[in-house]
Design a protein around this motif. Structure first.
Motif, PDB file in Angstrom:
ATOM      1  N   LYS A 482       0.703  -1.634   0.096  1.00 56.70           N
ATOM      2  CA  LYS A 482      -0.029   0.079  -0.511  1.00 56.70           C
ATOM      3  C   LYS A 482       0.751   1.137   0.082  1.00 56.70           C
ATOM      4  N   SER A 483       0.576   1.736  -0.525  1.00 56.45           N
ATOM      5  CA  SER A 483       1.426   3.451  -0.784  1.00 56.45           C
ATOM      6  C   SER A 483       0.580   4.533  -0.224  1.00 56.45           C
ATOM      7  N   VAL A 484       1.357   5.253   0.832  1.00 59.57           N
ATOM      8  CA  VAL A 484       0.239   5.970   1.280  1.00 59.57           C
ATOM      9  C   VAL A 484       1.619   7.514   1.183  1.00 59.57           C
ATOM     10  N   ALA A 485       1.251   8.195   1.203  1.00 56.52           N
ATOM     11  CA  ALA A 485       1.562   9.742   1.112  1.00 56.52           C
ATOM     12  C   ALA A 485       0.665  10.546   2.719  1.00 56.52           C
ATOM     13  N   PRO A 486       2.335  10.721   3.392  1.00 57.18           N
ATOM     14  CA  PRO A 486       2.332  10.667   5.145  1.00 57.18           C
ATOM     15  C   PRO A 486       1.518  12.310   4.722  1.00 57.18           C
ATOM     16  N   ALA A 487       1.950  13.523   4.754  1.00 58.45           N
ATOM     17  CA  ALA A 487       1.393  14.903   4.430  1.00 58.45           C
ATOM     18  C   ALA A 487       0.047  14.850   5.082  1.00 58.45           C
ATOM     19  N   VAL A 488      -1.541  14.649   4.758  1.00 59.86           N
ATOM     20  CA  VAL A 488      -2.872  14.601   4.962  1.00 59.86           C
ATOM     21  C   VAL A 488      -2.905  13.669   6.674  1.00 59.86           C
ATOM     22  N   LEU A 489      -1.595  13.096   6.890  1.00 66.57           N
ATOM     23  CA  LEU A 489      -2.402  12.190   8.003  1.00 66.57           C
ATOM     24  C   LEU A 489      -1.274  13.863   9.380  1.00 66.57           C
ATOM     25  N   GLU A 490      -0.140  13.554   9.080  1.00 69.98           N
ATOM     26  CA  GLU A 490       0.141  14.351   9.557  1.00 69.98           C
ATOM     27  C   GLU A 490       0.124  15.492   9.699  1.00 69.98           C
ATOM     28  N   GLN A 491      -0.452  16.854   8.856  1.00 69.86           N
ATOM     29  CA  GLN A 491      -1.011  17.914   9.013  1.00 69.86           C
ATOM     30  C   GLN A 491      -2.229  17.883   9.876  1.00 69.86           C
ATOM     31  N   ARG A 492      -3.226  16.267   9.980  1.00 65.68           N
ATOM     32  CA  ARG A 492      -4.453  16.584  10.156  1.00 65.68           C
ATOM     33  C   ARG A 492      -4.362  16.220  12.045  1.00 65.68           C
ATOM     34  N   LEU A 493      -2.763  15.037  12.027  1.00 61.84           N
ATOM     35  CA  LEU A 493      -2.321  15.417  13.423  1.00 61.84           C
ATOM     36  C   LEU A 493      -2.124  17.185  14.199  1.00 61.84           C
ATOM     37  N   ARG A 494      -1.204  17.522  13.754  1.00 61.81           N
ATOM     38  CA  ARG A 494      -1.051  19.052  13.923  1.00 61.81           C
ATOM     39  C   ARG A 494      -1.937  19.757  14.361  1.00 61.81           C
ATOM     40  N   MET A 495      -3.574  19.293  13.668  1.00 62.04           N
ATOM     41  CA  MET A 495      -4.733  19.871  14.602  1.00 62.04           C
ATOM     42  C   MET A 495      -4.964  20.084  15.804  1.00 62.04           C
ATOM     43  N   HIS A 496      -4.424  18.499  16.369  1.00 59.90           N
ATOM     44  CA  HIS A 496      -4.846  18.939  17.791  1.00 59.90           C
ATOM     45  C   HIS A 496      -3.863  19.449  18.270  1.00 59.90           C
ATOM     46  N   PRO A 497      -4.846  20.434  19.356  1.00 58.45           N
ATOM     47  CA  PRO A 497      -3.677  20.979  20.260  1.00 58.45           C
ATOM     48  C   PRO A 497      -2.392  20.493  21.021  1.00 58.45           C
ATOM     49  N   LEU A 498      -2.329  19.322  21.411  1.00 51.93           N
ATOM     50  CA  LEU A 498      -1.292  19.267  22.005  1.00 51.93           C
ATOM     51  C   LEU A 498      -0.377  18.669  21.321  1.00 51.93           C
ATOM     52  N   VAL A 499      -0.413  18.261  20.339  1.00 47.40           N
ATOM     53  CA  VAL A 499       0.490  17.527  19.045  1.00 47.40           C
ATOM     54  C   VAL A 499       1.161  19.026  18.352  1.00 47.40           C
ATOM     55  N   HIS A 500       2.749  18.376  18.490  1.00 48.18           N
ATOM     56  CA  HIS A 500       3.680  19.922  18.564  1.00 48.18           C
ATOM     57  C   HIS A 500       3.709  19.619  16.351  1.00 48.18           C
ATOM     58  N   GLN A 501       4.321  18.522  16.624  1.00 46.34           N
ATOM     59  CA  GLN A 501       4.907  17.415  14.884  1.00 46.34           C
ATOM     60  C   GLN A 501       5.180  15.993  14.903  1.00 46.34           C
ATOM     61  N   VAL A 503       5.641  12.867  12.900  1.00 44.69           N
ATOM     62  CA  VAL A 503       6.286  11.834  11.797  1.00 44.69           C
ATOM     63  C   VAL A 503       5.832  10.880  11.424  1.00 44.69           C
ATOM     64  N   VAL A 504       4.627  10.174  10.462  1.00 45.79           N
ATOM     65  CA  VAL A 504       4.005   9.594   9.737  1.00 45.79           C
ATOM     66  C   VAL A 504       5.634   8.394   9.572  1.00 45.79           C
ATOM     67  N   VAL A 505       5.567   7.343   9.176  1.00 47.47           N
ATOM     68  CA  VAL A 505       6.376   5.663   9.505  1.00 47.47           C
ATOM     69  C   VAL A 505       5.471   4.976   8.523  1.00 47.47           C
ATOM     70  N   GLY A 506       6.638   3.823   8.307  1.00 52.56           N
ATOM     71  CA  GLY A 506       5.772   3.016   7.847  1.00 52.56           C
ATOM     72  C   GLY A 506       6.497   1.730   6.763  1.00 52.56           C
ATOM     73  N   ASP A 507       7.135   2.218   5.924  1.00 52.51           N
ATOM     74  CA  ASP A 507       7.946   2.126   4.831  1.00 52.51           C
ATOM     75  C   ASP A 507       8.271  -0.075   5.524  1.00 52.51           C
ATOM     76  N   ASN A 508       7.684  -0.888   4.877  1.00 47.67           N
ATOM     77  CA  ASN A 508       8.209  -2.471   5.315  1.00 47.67           C
ATOM     78  C   ASN A 508       7.842  -3.140   5.721  1.00 47.67           C
ATOM     79  N   ARG A 509       6.707  -2.019   6.111  1.00 45.99           N
ATOM     80  CA  ARG A 509       6.069  -3.026   7.486  1.00 45.99           C
ATOM     81  C   ARG A 509       4.459  -2.704   7.444  1.00 45.99           C
ATOM     82  N   PRO A 510       3.972  -3.832   8.112  1.00 48.21           N
ATOM     83  CA  PRO A 510       2.677  -4.271   8.155  1.00 48.21           C
ATOM     84  C   PRO A 510       1.531  -3.166   8.479  1.00 48.21           C
TER      85      PRO A 510
END
Length: 635
Positions: A482-501, A503-510
């Motif tokens: 599965k190909s995943v572009a991390p930008a959308v997920l990271e952008q949405r995560l940062r919208m939560h007040p508690l989240v500062h940064q 980084v989405v990972v997962g290359d060759n992971r399940p």
């Protein structure tokens, strides 16, 4: 190729060099306030400097450069924060035909040595003694370097005194022969995946973007009859900051400088300078939103803010449907609610930007639609644009009256956009750079028959609006393919007040995972509001559980933007944020993903350790599949 955006009529091609703007403005309107600087006696008092005074100062410094042996095509590094002297010195260098090499003041010793050596700089202007020591420590490897000037030690006054014996005609004779296609700036890329490369940007490259934006959108910088005002705080070491400087100088906008990007300093500068237009990056808008939310909660108005914010987003969404011809617009109840909050909430929120801003631009990375709608709903429309170092800053902009959130707008007049079969965005136009300094192979790979391969992924809709989905090199491919572009997920995560940064990972992971850092200010505020009972160990345990649950909710909210197979299944909260000093952020604050993955390899391994099974109703534990559950969990 597919998805070809229509090319709009181009603005007239600029002539001459960038320094001409200063001289032409002074000739036409010598008394027009051009720059503003703090007086030094009071941090909230700004002194306006007229176009004629700016020209005279540029001429004085330019004569000093000539007296110091700076010749046309010489390269001079500017290693300083966004400040008044940057603008004066850069235009003085352009006036004598020299080339500016911007260097982030936070750059490491190795980065400074590489850029100055690779560019072949003959001189460097640094901000303070620390930067002077950094350059001094690598001078032995820079045989071409002849001068190092320190701005805090009065470098501009020193240069002006050195050139006082020369006539002003010496500057004019050099300025008038600067061709528009000669190099103005050697801007080094952020180096997220390797060594930075110097982008050769001509005077025409940089001017064409500014002139096009001013022609189509310049009238929105201020109400009719008023001079627009812009607080420049984005680093001039980045092409976005350079573009803001060019817009102000070429467009006759009053420009103030704020070198400190800290929230308190920036907020104070905005309140005292009171800009009419606002240029920033998504993280600034995210921090502004979180600051407003935190202040509301501290003063007991958290519930009011939440209702007002929801109304603002709903009002903006309805207004967008109306302007795009897809709906009737806000209904009566929504208009009444919005009017109520305008009197009680929104006007106060706009004071965080000084009270006069009605429009803004976000660049550097995509802005979340939710955040865009929030600011539009409180009365500050944020244009989300797109550009990169290799294009002098600008490629797209939102068309006035047809703005569409979630996109970065349409191609600028004179610029063409294509999307290749693999989703890569290709750009052609007057702002596309001349190539990489001293690297023909990299230039050939980036420029293909006049088209720039941006390395960004996206798509164009039928009306030519471009949506950015991520970077080609950042795409994650799981072990399941599965190909995943991390930008959308990271952008949405940062919208939560508690989240500062994030980084989405997962290359060759399940499955997809995430490394998350927390906002220290909001974390302290959140902890203060828990009011947990019990002894210290019990309170700490409850607080830890509550924090995990809150972060899990942030992850679940981010997952709502993607398909189940693309969603984050595992995550880990890190104790420390990513920073430049640790080598995990570039000087322009971009994530160095490869370094982050290497640094946190053990944490990532632990995060993906075999997940425990669940007990069936009969009792025995059954093995789980990574794609079975709908929840997320923390390792």
């Amino acid at each position: 190729m597919r998805d070809v955006a229509p090319a709009l009529p181009a603005a007239p091609l600029p002539t001459g060099g960038l320094a001409d703007s200063v001289f032409e403005r002074a000739a036409r309107t010598p008394d027009l306030p051009m720059l503003a600087r703090r007086t030094g006696t009071a941090p909230d008092v700004w002194e306006e400097v007229t176009a004629a005074a700016v020209r005279d100062e540029v001429v004085g410094v330019a004569k000093g450069l000539i007296a110091s042996g700076i010749a046309p095509a010489d390269r001079v590094a500017l290693m300083a924060r966004t400040r008044y002297e940057w603008t004066i010195l850069s235009h003085a260098l352009w006036a004598v035909g020299a080339e500016v090499v911007p260097v982030y003041p936070s750059s490491s010793r190795e980065q400074v040595a590489w850029i100055l050596r690779d560019a072949g700089c003959v001189a460097a202007a640094v901000e303070d003694e620390q930067a002077l020591m950094t350059v001094g420590s690598v001078c032995a490897s820079l045989p071409l370097l002849r001068h190092v000037w320190q701005l805090d030690a009065g470098a501009l006054a020193e240069l002006t005194a050195r050139g006082s014996c020369l006539p002003s005609a010496a500057v004019d004779s050099l300025r008038r022969i600067v061709p528009p296609d000669s190099t103005a700036v050697v801007a080094y890329t952020s180096g997220t995946t390797g060594r930075a490369m110097g982008c050769l940007l001509s005077h025409r490259n940089l001017a064409s973007v500014c002139d096009t934006l001013l022609a189509g959108w310049g009238h929105t910088a201020a109400p009719p009859g008023e001079q627009g005002a812009v607080l420049a705080f984005l680093p001039f070491s980045h092409v976005y900051g350079l573009m803001v400087q060019g817009l102000c100088v070429r467009g006759g906008l009053l420009m103030g400088h704020e070198p400190d990007l800290g929230p308190q300093a920036l907020t104070a500068a905005l309140r005292s300078f009171r800009p009419t237009y606002f240029y920033a990056v998504p993280s600034v808008f995210e921090n502004l939103y979180k600051g407003l939310l935190r202040t509301a909660q501290r003063t007991g108005r958290g519930a009011l803010f939440a209702r007002a914010a929801e109304t603002a987003r709903d009002f903006a969404a309805a207004s967008e449907r109306q302007r795009l011809g897809r709906g009737p617009g806000p209904g009566l109840d929504l208009r009444l609610q919005h009017a109520l909050y305008e009197r009680t909430v929104y006007r106060r929120l706009r004071q965080a930007l000084g009270g006069r801003v009605r429009r803004a631009v976000s660049g550097g990375s995509p802005l979340s639609p939710e955040l865009s709608r929030f600011f539009e709903g409180i009365g500050v429309y944020v244009h989300d644009g797109y550009g990169l170092t290799e294009t002098g800053g600008g490629v797209t902009m939102q068309p006035l009256g047809r703005e569409k959130s979630g996109t970065v707008g349409q191609a600028l007049p004179g610029t063409r956009i294509r999307v290749a079969a693999d989703g890569e965005i290709l750009v052609r136009g007057p702002s596309v750079f001349r190539g990489y300094a001293g690297d023909e192979a990299a230039t050939g790979a980036a420029l293909r028959d006049g088209w720039l391969a941006t390395g960004d992924l996206g798509h164009l809709d039928q009306e030519g609006y471009l949506t950015i989905t991520g970077r080609k090199k950042d795409v994650i491919i799981t072990s399941g393919g599965k190909s995943v572009a991390p930008a959308v997920l990271e952008q949405r995560l940062r919208m939560h007040p508690l989240v500062h940064q994030a980084v989405v990972v997962g290359d060759n992971r399940p499955c997809v995972g995430a490394l998350i850092t927390l906002d220290p200010e909001f974390l302290a505020h959140w902890r203060a509001g828990l009011a947990l009972q019990g002894d210290a160990p019990l309170r700490e345990a409850r607080e830890e559980n509550a924090l995990r649950e809150e972060v899990a909710r942030a992850v679940a909210a981010a997952n709502s933007a993607v398909s189940r197979s693309e969603s984050i299944r595992v995550f880990r909260v890190l104790a420390e944020p990513f920073d430049v000093a640790g080598g995990l952020l570039t000087p322009s604050m971009k994530l160095r993903r490869n370094e982050i993955v290497r640094t946190y390899a053990s944490e990532i391994e632990a995060m993906y350790a075999t997940r425990p099974g669940r007990r069936s109703p009969a009792g025995p534990r059954e093995p789980e599949r990574w794609d079975d559950p709908d929840d997320v969990f923390l390792r």
